[in-house]
Scaffold this motif. Sequence first.
Motif, PDB file in Angstrom:
ATOM      1  N   ASP A  93      -3.759  -8.651   3.176  1.00 10.64           N
ATOM      2  CA  ASP A  93      -2.595  -8.492   4.054  1.00 10.64           C
ATOM      3  C   ASP A  93      -1.639  -7.460   3.464  1.00 10.64           C
ATOM      4  OD1 ASP A  93      -3.647 -10.456   5.641  1.00 10.64           O
ATOM      5  OD2 ASP A  93      -2.286 -12.041   4.961  1.00 10.64           O
ATOM      6  N   HIS A  94      -0.854  -6.817   4.337  1.00 10.20           N
ATOM      7  CA  HIS A  94       0.233  -5.933   3.914  1.00 10.20           C
ATOM      8  C   HIS A  94       1.513  -6.415   4.583  1.00 10.20           C
ATOM      9  CE1 HIS A  94      -3.210  -3.504   2.740  1.00 10.20           C
ATOM     10  NE2 HIS A  94      -2.392  -2.695   2.084  1.00 10.20           N
ATOM     11  N   PHE A  95       2.652  -6.266   3.897  1.00  9.59           N
ATOM     12  CA  PHE A  95       3.878  -6.848   4.417  1.00  9.59           C
ATOM     13  C   PHE A  95       5.103  -6.084   3.947  1.00  9.59           C
ATOM     14  CE2 PHE A  95       3.537  -8.566   0.232  1.00  9.59           C
ATOM     15  CZ  PHE A  95       4.800  -8.976  -0.168  1.00  9.59           C
ATOM     16  N   ASN A  96       6.221  -6.401   4.608  1.00  7.54           N
ATOM     17  CA  ASN A  96       7.515  -5.867   4.214  1.00  7.54           C
ATOM     18  C   ASN A  96       8.593  -6.760   4.808  1.00  7.54           C
ATOM     19  OD1 ASN A  96       9.559  -4.284   3.181  1.00  7.54           O
ATOM     20  ND2 ASN A  96       8.809  -2.365   4.081  1.00  7.54           N
ATOM     21  N   PHE A  97       9.822  -6.648   4.285  1.00 11.55           N
ATOM     22  CA  PHE A  97      10.961  -7.419   4.784  1.00 11.55           C
ATOM     23  C   PHE A  97      12.099  -6.471   5.153  1.00 11.55           C
ATOM     24  CE2 PHE A  97       8.799 -10.864   2.649  1.00 11.55           C
ATOM     25  CZ  PHE A  97       9.087 -11.966   3.433  1.00 11.55           C
ATOM     26  N   VAL A 112      -8.850 -12.081   9.893  1.00 12.00           N
ATOM     27  CA  VAL A 112      -8.653 -10.638   9.976  1.00 12.00           C
ATOM     28  C   VAL A 112      -7.407 -10.277   9.170  1.00 12.00           C
ATOM     29  CG1 VAL A 112      -8.146  -8.731  11.558  1.00 12.00           C
ATOM     30  CG2 VAL A 112      -9.739 -10.537  12.239  1.00 12.00           C
ATOM     31  N   PRO A 113      -7.459  -9.210   8.370  1.00 14.69           N
ATOM     32  CA  PRO A 113      -6.250  -8.811   7.627  1.00 14.69           C
ATOM     33  C   PRO A 113      -5.104  -8.499   8.582  1.00 14.69           C
ATOM     34  CG  PRO A 113      -8.192  -7.618   6.844  1.00 14.69           C
ATOM     35  CD  PRO A 113      -8.606  -8.341   8.092  1.00 14.69           C
ATOM     36  N   LYS A 114      -3.890  -8.776   8.167  1.00 12.76           N
ATOM     37  CA  LYS A 114      -2.728  -8.518   9.022  1.00 12.76           C
ATOM     38  C   LYS A 114      -1.709  -7.664   8.295  1.00 12.76           C
ATOM     39  CE  LYS A 114      -0.444 -12.945   7.948  1.00 12.76           C
ATOM     40  NZ  LYS A 114      -1.550 -13.530   7.166  1.00 12.76           N
ATOM     41  N   ASN A 115      -0.968  -6.920   9.099  1.00 11.28           N
ATOM     42  CA  ASN A 115       0.141  -6.105   8.629  1.00 11.28           C
ATOM     43  C   ASN A 115       1.393  -6.652   9.296  1.00 11.28           C
ATOM     44  OD1 ASN A 115      -1.984  -4.308   7.639  1.00 11.28           O
ATOM     45  ND2 ASN A 115      -2.138  -3.629   9.776  1.00 11.28           N
ATOM     46  N   VAL A 156       3.513  -3.006   1.765  1.00  8.32           N
ATOM     47  CA  VAL A 156       2.822  -3.100   0.475  1.00  8.32           C
ATOM     48  C   VAL A 156       1.768  -4.199   0.549  1.00  8.32           C
ATOM     49  CG1 VAL A 156       4.847  -2.281  -0.803  1.00  8.32           C
ATOM     50  CG2 VAL A 156       4.518  -4.739  -0.438  1.00  8.32           C
ATOM     51  N   PRO A 157       0.705  -4.103  -0.272  1.00  4.84           N
ATOM     52  CA  PRO A 157      -0.337  -5.137  -0.258  1.00  4.84           C
ATOM     53  C   PRO A 157       0.147  -6.414  -0.926  1.00  4.84           C
ATOM     54  CG  PRO A 157      -0.815  -3.503  -1.940  1.00  4.84           C
ATOM     55  CD  PRO A 157       0.366  -2.984  -1.187  1.00  4.84           C
ATOM     56  N   VAL A 158      -0.500  -7.512  -0.590  1.00  3.45           N
ATOM     57  CA  VAL A 158      -0.176  -8.797  -1.205  1.00  3.45           C
ATOM     58  C   VAL A 158      -0.705  -8.800  -2.633  1.00  3.45           C
ATOM     59  CG1 VAL A 158      -0.621 -11.276  -1.156  1.00  3.45           C
ATOM     60  CG2 VAL A 158      -0.167 -10.034   0.969  1.00  3.45           C
ATOM     61  N   SER A 159       0.201  -9.054  -3.578  1.00  2.58           N
ATOM     62  CA  SER A 159      -0.155  -9.175  -4.996  1.00  2.58           C
ATOM     63  C   SER A 159       0.869 -10.093  -5.641  1.00  2.58           C
ATOM     64  CB  SER A 159      -0.156  -7.799  -5.668  1.00  2.58           C
ATOM     65  OG  SER A 159       1.167  -7.290  -5.733  1.00  2.58           O
TER      66      SER A 159
END
Length: 970
Positions: free
Chosen positions: A337-341, A300-303, A356-359
């Motif tokens: 997935d989408h992520f941030n730090f 499942v995609p995760k944020n 932001v999306p994984v790229s």
Amino acid sequence: MLRIGSLFFCILLAAGEWDEFQFDEDVDLTDFDLGIAQRRVPRQIKTILTKETKPHIQELSIKTTIISRYAFTAVHCSMLNRHTAAAEGVFQYTIPADAYISNFTMIVGGRIYQSEVKPREKKVKQENDKTRGKDSGDTSAESEQEVFRMAVKIPGRNRAIFFLTYEELLQRRLGRYEHVTSIRPMQLVSRLSLDITIVDHSPITHLEVMPLRNGKGTASTLKTTAKPEPPITTTIKNHKNVCTITFSPSIVQQVKISTSGNLGDFVVRYDVERELGIGDIQVLNGHFVHYFAPKDLPAVPKNVVFVIDTSASMLGTKIKQTKDALFTILSDLRAGDHFNFISFSNKVKEWKDRLVPVSPLNVRDAKKFIFTLSPTGGTNINSAIETGSSLLQDYLSTSEANPNSVSLIIFLTDGRPTVGEVQSGTILGNTRSAVQEKFCIFTIGIGNDVDYKLLDRMALENCGMMRRISEEADAAAMLKGFYDEIGTPLLSDIRINYTEDSVEYVTQHLFTNYFNGSEIIIAGKLTNKSAESLHVQVTASNNDKSIILETDVPLRHRQIETEKHVKAATLALAGSGRPSASVSSYRWDVALGAIAEDFTERVWGFLSVKDGLRSRLKSKTSKEREEHIQQATNLSLTYNFLTPLTNLVVEKPEVLADGTMAPVPTISPAPVAGDSANSLSEDTEEGPPQKSDQRSTATSFKSNTIAKSLTKKQITISKTSADGDPHFVVEIPLSKLTVCFNINGEPGHILSLVSDHKNSGVTVNGKLIGAPAPSGSHKQQRTYFNTITIVVDHPKRSYIEVTPKKVILDGKDRMVLACHSTITVTSGVLTVAIMGNSNVTVTVGDNISFIILLHRYKNPAPYQKDHLGFYIGISKGLSPNCHGLLGQFLYEEVGLAQSGADMAPSTILKVKERSVPVVQKTRKIFCGAQSVDCWFARNNAAKLIDGQYEDYVMSHMFDTGHSPHGTNRL
């Protein structure tokens, strides 16, 4: 063993290590009981042993049985004080933090000291001898392991034996179960052994025994190979569903690992084959355990928002290892997935203002941000969590967010809050408000300066988990390992339902997420043990669709299968023997086998306590919190678990200045307000027992029941009773006579005491246990009642089961009450009033009552067993057709007559049309508080009772005698 010593000698000689391990041929080490020829004891070992001033551990035996992932461990330690003066012996053992101690017993100078689990008081005193955890009272998840410690004085030239058991439910992580046994006796041990038996319903796969692991989480041997090698002397036997592992290094082999006795952790990893569909369900004795671990599902995609502590204390190794782990984690993020730090110290710094999306470009930029992180300043935990939560909330409110995606915060810190909001309660409240139950928080603490209570609650209150990383651990590897556990969500919003009205008291069955390689475990009670099947339905979300799994589980078939592998476990235990220095009453197979036979119920109890502790943390009001605390406390007492809500209390032996044991004090029991005071209820050869600890704790329990306060009022009870060996006393009101008799039953027999099933609906049965007779007694053994059940069938079936330690009330709801409590509970027509450690009064309606006395010993002799005394209080509601060993006399008329020659007359009791020879005797009842003159009938009450003794032996504790084989046929 001699061959091993010789082989070791040859190896040393060939390796040129003769100077280091010179052998001494003139050494007397008899006291150490090494089990090897003294000629072959290396001088280094002799030097270590003879320099040791503390008592020597002659034997350390650890035995674990794992049944369907539930592990029972028994630890036996025999310690010798070889000096003439008394010396302090310290039994110290490390257990997993998630485990619960279920028993601790020690034998010092030949006397047994049995511990007792009691409710934890608000202020814990050190002298309570509750010694688990660093502060002897707190069991918060501060570490992966906790230390149990008990220090006692051992008389000169004497030994102490310690016996500890604990239980844990293994958690599946990354597709495997890991069982860890800490072997750190902190000295060389003459006889050291570890036995692990794994029994599972499914075939065991991927079994491996790792090299011994030291405190840094690495092997304690310098040798590394592609495939981990198990420790020396380890033997493994794997037979599909049953696996046995043994580890027994000699004292010479222990020296090669560690001269200090700090051998390390013995780690076993394994998995089992899995059924597709709803998973595996185990059924035993009215309880079930459901294991759900689906596989081969798309991720499942995760944020995810990573919140990283960059305060000054992270400087050096911590920040370097954290960066290394984050670089690796970034590479593992998936498309979709989408992520941030976020980094935080005094202030909070965002990498991006949104997820932001994984790229490839975003991953590269994130690595640059991580690389530039520089530790400085304080720790603003509150602002960091609020900022991370705001980022996730904003993203989830956009159309870009996948409605079936999994959202989470991964929060890492090495310190306590020092900037901004610093109050834990306020931070937790702010976190709940920011999260709004829309995502989960997973927390990680590094080092010894972390507020682990705060991190633990933050995770538990927001559907996450907490992990601790010690100062010396490989933080990069552990961070990556933790991320791997939660990095691949397969399902969200999981709901598991069972046939309505077929189950009750089900543990947590709603789950926010399911991660790859993990497992969901649910337990509950079956309301109908004779039901043929149980309908199970699992609903969940996966990526862009909903999943529904359902089936009918054949309960009878599952019961048979579960019984088979429990039997396999007990057979494996019986075949492994017991420690050579242990007392017969503490055999491994008895201690572990008895628990194993009820493992499904204990899994339920274990999970229910965990649920109660979590609910306590999530409580929104003080009243709700207290209810959860009371429920979890009652369950902890029922299963004798040492939890954050209970203390382990044990009396320490008193040793005199000359090194000898102090004499056992003789305390005469004193009745309390007309009630039992824990003594024998008749004149026996045993003499007065030791008085139990009379402290009690007021408790309450509300679950569709009425809880009332109990006042210490005078209780009026009749003489009609069965107490002690057991001795029966019958008061016959219509004839104004008192009759008495003995029943010489067999241990395990269940006797009908009161049988009125067809009329009032009341049945009372008692189960006998055996004990050896005192020295010089004419008897071969003694028998006592240790369980009394009262079954009521009107207006609906309910029951009460009483033992010396607990009362089970199953009326409208099932409740388990500890006998040390003082409490009154009403459920339906049944009322139970417990006077702490004294007596239990059971009232049925308005005109039937029974009193059960609790006889418990503090330091029992071998012939003394905790037992019960049964007295009939009010019998007006019992019908004239009532039967049973006591019930048949309630409406009986008898008469006395003289018989025999003038020179030798005898007394005859006329019962119905029978003549019963009797003699006059005196009995002590009510714990010896009253003497009763009675007419005694010999030979198991032959002719006095209807039929024979065998007619009153029931098939099981809840047998109402309604069948052709019951007592109602008389």
